[in-house]
Design an enzyme around this catalytic site. Structure first.
Site, PDB file in Angstrom:
ATOM      1  CB  SER A 177      -0.864  -0.004   1.274  1.00 28.41           C
ATOM      2  OG  SER A 177      -1.509   1.244   1.487  1.00 28.41           O
TER       3      SER A 177
ATOM      4  CE1 TYR B 102      -4.486  -2.098   4.979  1.00 30.76           C
ATOM      5  CE2 TYR B 102      -3.341  -0.033   4.558  1.00 30.76           C
ATOM      6  CZ  TYR B 102      -3.989  -1.166   4.093  1.00 30.76           C
ATOM      7  OH  TYR B 102      -4.130  -1.354   2.742  1.00 30.76           O
TER       8      TYR B 102
END
Length: 260
Positions: free
Chosen positions: A142, A155
């Site tokens: 990401s 995350y």
């Protein structure tokens, strides 16, 4: 590729993972799909994937948050096709909260699926790839694997860890015909993202277009979502011989997010 390769894609019953599966199928790969949905729910989709592939497609219902789920997934692939040539670690979950309020069980779950599962799958397939002298491992990280945002401690930690795992394994297998890379997307237009927009608009008292531009795409200078087709095309390229010298890389696909 001159012969049929087998690709395992985790979390591939929808979204980015499904897009990558569709791209691989169009290339003629054998496909091992994975998710937590019941097999009968995925069967029509599996059949559609197989129709566009020169190879075969199987679905493995396995919770890879647990090592035994990873064992089930990889053994399913080996029993069906005899090898795992391409591994895409895509499965992931998210939770947003201030660090002092972040639920411990959410932290554990995010680290387990977004990071530890990728370690377990990688550990399981590397010996076979070494034996064949060819392999591709693609980690879907990401933009948050390269930069941070508030309220996403688990995350961001997991995705930074995934980038680190990518680099480490790439160095270990560099002389065995195996490449290991991470794709680092910004916001990707998926059904899950699309479903969030009306509720976010209502909660903030703004239009859906303002949610897209000023909330979701605030960090992406292009103000455009990444498409699953973009992700599939990059994954396919990384599997090609033209990408054989690309390894240990973290490739931003984020509309300029991390350039700022």
């Amino acid at each position: 590729m001159s012969d049929t390769k087998t690709a395992v894609v985790t979390g591939s019953s929808s979204g980015i993972g499904l897009g990558i599966v569709e791209g691989f199928a169009a290339r003629g790969m054998n496909i091992v799909m994975n998710g937590i949905e019941p097999p009968e729910q995925i069967e029509p989709l599996r059949q559609e994937i197989e129709k566009v592939s020169g190879g075969k497609a199987v679905y493995c219902h396995a919770n890879i948050m647990k090592p035994e789920g990873v064992d089930t997934l990889i053994s399913t692939a080996l029993e069906a096709f005899g090898s795992v040539d391409v591994l895409v670690n895509n499965a992931g979950i998210q939770h947003v909260a201030p660090v002092e309020e972040f639920p411990q069980d959410k932290w554990d779950a995010i680290i387990a699926l977004n990071l530890s599962a990728a370690f377990h799958t990688t550990r399981a397939v590397v010996p076979g790839m070494k034996a064949s002298g060819w392999g591709r491992i693609i980690n879907i990280a990401s933009a948050h694997g390269l930069v941070a945002s508030p309220f996403k401690s688990a995350y961001v930690s997991a995705k930074h860890g995934l980038v680190g795992l990518t680099k480490t394994v790439a160095l270990e297998v560099a002389e065995h015909g195996i490449t290991v890379n991470a794709i680092c997307p910004g916001y990707v237009w998926t059904p899950l993202v699309e479903k969030q927009i009306p509720d976010t608009a209502e909660a903030h008292g703004i239009t859906e277009e303002e949610v897209k531009r000023d909330v979701l795409l605030a960090a992406q200078p292009t103000k455009e979502f990444v498409s699953v087709e973009h992700m599939a095309a990059i994954a396919n390229f990384l599997c090609s011989d033209d990408a054989s010298s690309i390894t240990g890389a973290s490739l931003p696909v984020d509309g300029g997010w991390v350039a700022q």
